[in-house]
Design a protein around this motif. Sequence first.
Motif, PDB file in Angstrom:
ATOM      1  N   LYS A   1       2.700  13.275 -32.888  1.00 48.77           N
ATOM      2  CA  LYS A   1       3.999  13.158 -33.543  1.00 48.77           C
ATOM      3  C   LYS A   1       4.396  14.480 -34.205  1.00 48.77           C
ATOM      4  O   LYS A   1       5.568  14.882 -34.169  1.00 48.77           O
ATOM      5  N   LYS A   2       3.429  15.164 -34.784  1.00 52.27           N
ATOM      6  CA  LYS A   2       3.721  16.406 -35.508  1.00 52.27           C
ATOM      7  C   LYS A   2       3.887  17.594 -34.574  1.00 52.27           C
ATOM      8  O   LYS A   2       4.759  18.435 -34.774  1.00 52.27           O
ATOM      9  N   ARG A   3       3.059  17.664 -33.515  1.00 52.55           N
ATOM     10  CA  ARG A   3       3.010  18.856 -32.682  1.00 52.55           C
ATOM     11  C   ARG A   3       3.592  18.671 -31.291  1.00 52.55           C
ATOM     12  O   ARG A   3       3.791  19.649 -30.564  1.00 52.55           O
ATOM     13  N   GLN A   4       3.829  17.395 -30.879  1.00 49.09           N
ATOM     14  CA  GLN A   4       4.372  17.085 -29.546  1.00 49.09           C
ATOM     15  C   GLN A   4       3.541  17.727 -28.430  1.00 49.09           C
ATOM     16  O   GLN A   4       4.078  18.254 -27.443  1.00 49.09           O
ATOM     17  N   THR A   5       2.233  17.678 -28.585  1.00 38.80           N
ATOM     18  CA  THR A   5       1.329  18.232 -27.587  1.00 38.80           C
ATOM     19  C   THR A   5       1.329  17.361 -26.337  1.00 38.80           C
ATOM     20  O   THR A   5       1.217  16.137 -26.421  1.00 38.80           O
ATOM     21  N   THR A   6       1.462  17.976 -25.178  1.00 44.53           N
ATOM     22  CA  THR A   6       1.351  17.270 -23.907  1.00 44.53           C
ATOM     23  C   THR A   6      -0.124  16.962 -23.654  1.00 44.53           C
ATOM     24  O   THR A   6      -0.967  17.846 -23.790  1.00 44.53           O
ATOM     25  N   MET A   7      -0.453  15.717 -23.295  1.00 44.52           N
ATOM     26  CA  MET A   7      -1.848  15.317 -23.178  1.00 44.52           C
ATOM     27  C   MET A   7      -2.115  14.547 -21.889  1.00 44.52           C
ATOM     28  O   MET A   7      -1.268  13.777 -21.426  1.00 44.52           O
ATOM     29  N   VAL A   8      -3.311  14.767 -21.341  1.00 50.69           N
ATOM     30  CA  VAL A   8      -3.823  13.954 -20.240  1.00 50.69           C
ATOM     31  C   VAL A   8      -5.119  13.326 -20.736  1.00 50.69           C
ATOM     32  O   VAL A   8      -6.075  14.029 -21.063  1.00 50.69           O
ATOM     33  N   LEU A   9      -5.135  11.998 -20.803  1.00 50.86           N
ATOM     34  CA  LEU A   9      -6.269  11.261 -21.354  1.00 50.86           C
ATOM     35  C   LEU A   9      -6.998  10.498 -20.266  1.00 50.86           C
ATOM     36  O   LEU A   9      -6.424   9.622 -19.622  1.00 50.86           O
ATOM     37  N   VAL A  10      -8.259  10.828 -20.049  1.00 52.79           N
ATOM     38  CA  VAL A  10      -9.118  10.052 -19.158  1.00 52.79           C
ATOM     39  C   VAL A  10      -9.849   9.003 -19.996  1.00 52.79           C
ATOM     40  O   VAL A  10     -10.409   9.319 -21.045  1.00 52.79           O
ATOM     41  N   THR A  11      -9.828   7.764 -19.545  1.00 52.95           N
ATOM     42  CA  THR A  11     -10.469   6.696 -20.316  1.00 52.95           C
ATOM     43  C   THR A  11     -10.892   5.537 -19.411  1.00 52.95           C
ATOM     44  O   THR A  11     -10.324   5.326 -18.344  1.00 52.95           O
ATOM     45  N   HIS A  12     -11.924   4.806 -19.874  1.00 56.36           N
ATOM     46  CA  HIS A  12     -12.291   3.528 -19.273  1.00 56.36           C
ATOM     47  C   HIS A  12     -11.605   2.373 -20.010  1.00 56.36           C
ATOM     48  O   HIS A  12     -11.648   1.231 -19.558  1.00 56.36           O
TER      49      HIS A  12
END
Length: 243
Positions: free
Chosen positions: A169-180
């Motif tokens: 919310k603060k930095r608007q970082t683009t993210m790719v999250l790998v998860t099970h």
Amino acid sequence: MLAVQNVTRTFNKGKAGFRNVTFSMKEGEIIGILGTSGCGKSTLLRVLSGLDDQYSGKFTLSKTDSDHKVGMMFQEPRLMPWLSVNDNIGFGVKTAKQKELAKELLDLVGLNGFENHYPKDLSGGMAQRTAIARSLITEPDVLLLDEPFSALDAFTKMQLQDLLLSIWKKRQTTMVLVTHDIDEALYLCDRVFILRGQPGEIYAEIKIEQKKPRSRGDVTLAEKKAEILNLLDLNNDIKEKVQ
């Protein structure tokens, strides 16, 4: 922000890894890569991070300059035990701006007062907070997260998921999250790509329309979870085990 076009990375005579992965994402978007073990999720992140160059296809960042920055957070904190929290966060930084950013990140992840502690003195959650701050010190254009909370207890995991959202919310970082974790993907991500098979391929794309932060008990998210379980054939697996 990121465009991935027909990227393939296989090994073990083509029986492992992933193939023909194509997707694109906008700046500030959080994308989830979800699938069962062995479908190439972590391998995909290694390729996107530049740690594995034995792939075909291509991927590009939309930045016009050549200084593309990609941050990576692994399943384990991987802190250097001989460095304090503050020194782990700021390891390798040289500019005064980055040193000031290290102080800001220390506050952002809630570790003020622990800056001089060493990894052996930290809980699992505090170690991961340190790792999150370290992954952001270079102000990456894209942050790659490889199951960053999988080893934590349920309550700590939820706290760090909320922390990740506050950072977004603060930095608007683009993210790719790998998860099970299906619940984690639905709570954090704007879209989720389902990988299936060995080697893994994108089987489906799930869009989550609700604005973040979301209610963990949201009925619509529960419906999405049931949809994902069906896409992964996990409901059938559970029924067979019960029978």
